[in-house]
Motif scaffolding. Structure first.
Motif, PDB file in Angstrom:
ATOM      1  N   GLN A 102     -93.142  12.027 -56.212  1.00  0.00           N
ATOM      2  CA  GLN A 102     -92.545  11.168 -57.233  1.00  0.00           C
ATOM      3  C   GLN A 102     -92.655  11.895 -58.575  1.00  0.00           C
ATOM      4  O   GLN A 102     -93.742  12.280 -58.989  1.00  0.00           O
ATOM      5  CB  GLN A 102     -93.273   9.818 -57.322  1.00  0.00           C
ATOM      6  N   SER A 103     -91.516  12.058 -59.231  1.00  0.00           N
ATOM      7  CA  SER A 103     -91.512  12.812 -60.490  1.00  0.00           C
ATOM      8  C   SER A 103     -91.280  11.886 -61.683  1.00  0.00           C
ATOM      9  O   SER A 103     -90.439  10.982 -61.622  1.00  0.00           O
ATOM     10  CB  SER A 103     -90.416  13.877 -60.446  1.00  0.00           C
ATOM     11  N   ALA A 104     -92.012  12.158 -62.761  1.00  0.00           N
ATOM     12  CA  ALA A 104     -91.829  11.394 -63.999  1.00  0.00           C
ATOM     13  C   ALA A 104     -90.540  11.796 -64.716  1.00  0.00           C
ATOM     14  O   ALA A 104     -90.107  11.110 -65.630  1.00  0.00           O
ATOM     15  CB  ALA A 104     -93.033  11.596 -64.918  1.00  0.00           C
ATOM     16  N   ILE A 105     -89.968  12.940 -64.325  1.00  0.00           N
ATOM     17  CA  ILE A 105     -88.619  13.301 -64.795  1.00  0.00           C
ATOM     18  C   ILE A 105     -87.712  13.142 -63.584  1.00  0.00           C
ATOM     19  O   ILE A 105     -87.903  13.819 -62.577  1.00  0.00           O
ATOM     20  CB  ILE A 105     -88.557  14.759 -65.299  1.00  0.00           C
ATOM     21  N   GLU A 106     -86.756  12.240 -63.695  1.00  0.00           N
ATOM     22  CA  GLU A 106     -85.970  11.917 -62.497  1.00  0.00           C
ATOM     23  C   GLU A 106     -85.118  13.098 -62.056  1.00  0.00           C
ATOM     24  O   GLU A 106     -84.472  13.749 -62.875  1.00  0.00           O
ATOM     25  CB  GLU A 106     -85.093  10.694 -62.772  1.00  0.00           C
ATOM     26  N   MET A 107     -85.159  13.375 -60.764  1.00  0.00           N
ATOM     27  CA  MET A 107     -84.288  14.406 -60.176  1.00  0.00           C
ATOM     28  C   MET A 107     -84.077  14.006 -58.722  1.00  0.00           C
ATOM     29  O   MET A 107     -84.775  14.484 -57.828  1.00  0.00           O
ATOM     30  CB  MET A 107     -84.862  15.812 -60.362  1.00  0.00           C
ATOM     31  N   CYS A 111     -86.582  14.630 -55.199  1.00  0.00           N
ATOM     32  CA  CYS A 111     -87.742  13.744 -55.005  1.00  0.00           C
ATOM     33  C   CYS A 111     -87.438  12.368 -55.584  1.00  0.00           C
ATOM     34  O   CYS A 111     -86.395  12.145 -56.189  1.00  0.00           O
ATOM     35  CB  CYS A 111     -88.984  14.349 -55.658  1.00  0.00           C
ATOM     36  N   GLU A 112     -88.405  11.473 -55.375  1.00  0.00           N
ATOM     37  CA  GLU A 112     -88.250  10.109 -55.889  1.00  0.00           C
ATOM     38  C   GLU A 112     -88.671  10.057 -57.358  1.00  0.00           C
ATOM     39  O   GLU A 112     -89.452  10.886 -57.798  1.00  0.00           O
ATOM     40  CB  GLU A 112     -89.182   9.164 -55.116  1.00  0.00           C
TER      41      GLU A 112
END
Ligand code: UDP
Length: 239
Positions: A102-107, A111-112
């Motif tokens: 899970q990434s705090a920068i959306e991609m 990943c989620e």
């Protein structure tokens, strides 16, 4: 004071440890060894959240020191943590451990996004959740990201695996007489500016009563030992 019973942990690994014996980047063999240690820890029944730094690839401060805009450099550092998270996901899945990043920068192609309730569900299902991109903002570090995720995921302790085997009263790389603490309070760490984690991370752990356990992840089997309350480590908590 001994640690409370631990069911859920946040394991923070410095990006540096993914280099193995290289000077830069990711050593897949070493990441695979680390993954086996995480697997062994999980098999003891722990729920594991992972946060990995990016210092093996890029640090914002280093970029800024060479004239880059600090925020721009920090975003590059955050992207480095996503690469490390994907490398660890690959290694964990190759040894049979289900994971989600899970990434705090959306991609969303890779990943989620960070969604706490979904992360809870992953842990319930026995997956390791790897949180990437720190807090998602420049001027922070992955230590702060680790403290934040440890708080919101209600982890019982934050284990910081790094290249040093604990917290010292001065830098052991420069002072051969430096003394390692077995335990030390959050307030002493902050007052004496001891090099554990950045101040915002330590304060967040203090305010949420999350013990920080600092240990060397470079020695094989050390993660299992410190999780069992053995081995060389420093515990940061209230006295
Ligand atoms: N970073 C950031 N915000 C965060 C987390 C990380 O800007 O919330 C950037 C920052 O430039 C940092 C880099 O990402 O230097 C890599 O993280 P860090 O230095 O914490 O990695 P570690 O020292 O744990 O390998």
């Amino acid at each position: 004071m001994p640690l409370p019973t631990i069911k859920r942990v946040l394991l923070k690994l410095s990006g540096e440890v993914l280099m193995g014996n290289q000077q830069y980047g990711i050593d897949p063999e070493f990441v695979s060894e680390l993954a086996k240690e995480v697997k062994a820890a999980k098999e003891t029944g722990l729920e594991i959240c992972l946060v990995i730094g990016g210092g093996n690839i890029f640090r914002g401060m280093a970029g800024a020191a060479k004239g880059m805009d600090r925020a721009q450099a920090d975003y590059m550092g955050m992207l480095a943590t996503v690469m490390n998270a994907l490398a660890m996901q690959n290694a964990l899945e190759q040894c049979g451990v289900p994971t989600r990043v899970q990434s705090a920068i959306e991609m969303d192609k890779v990943c989620e996004p960070v969604i706490r309730r979904r992360a809870e569900r992953h842990l319930e299902k026995g997956r390791v959740v790897i949180f990437a991109a720190g807090v998602g903002a420049p001027y922070f570090t992955t230590d702060s990201g680790a403290a934040l995720r440890a708080a919101e995921m209600k982890c019982d302790a934050l284990f910081k695996g790094t290249s040093v085997d604990g917290v010292y009263d001065s830098d052991p790389k420069h002072n051969p007489d430096a003394v390692r603490f077995d335990t030390v309070t959050y307030d002493r760490v902050l007052a004496d500016n001891l090099k554990v984690m950045d101040a915002s991370a330590v304060a967040l752990c203090r305010d949420n009563k999350i013990p920080i356990v600092v240990f060397s992840i470079r020695e094989k089997g050390n993660l299992a030992r410190v999780l069992a309350g053995e081995g060389v480590q420093t515990i940061v908590q209230d006295s």
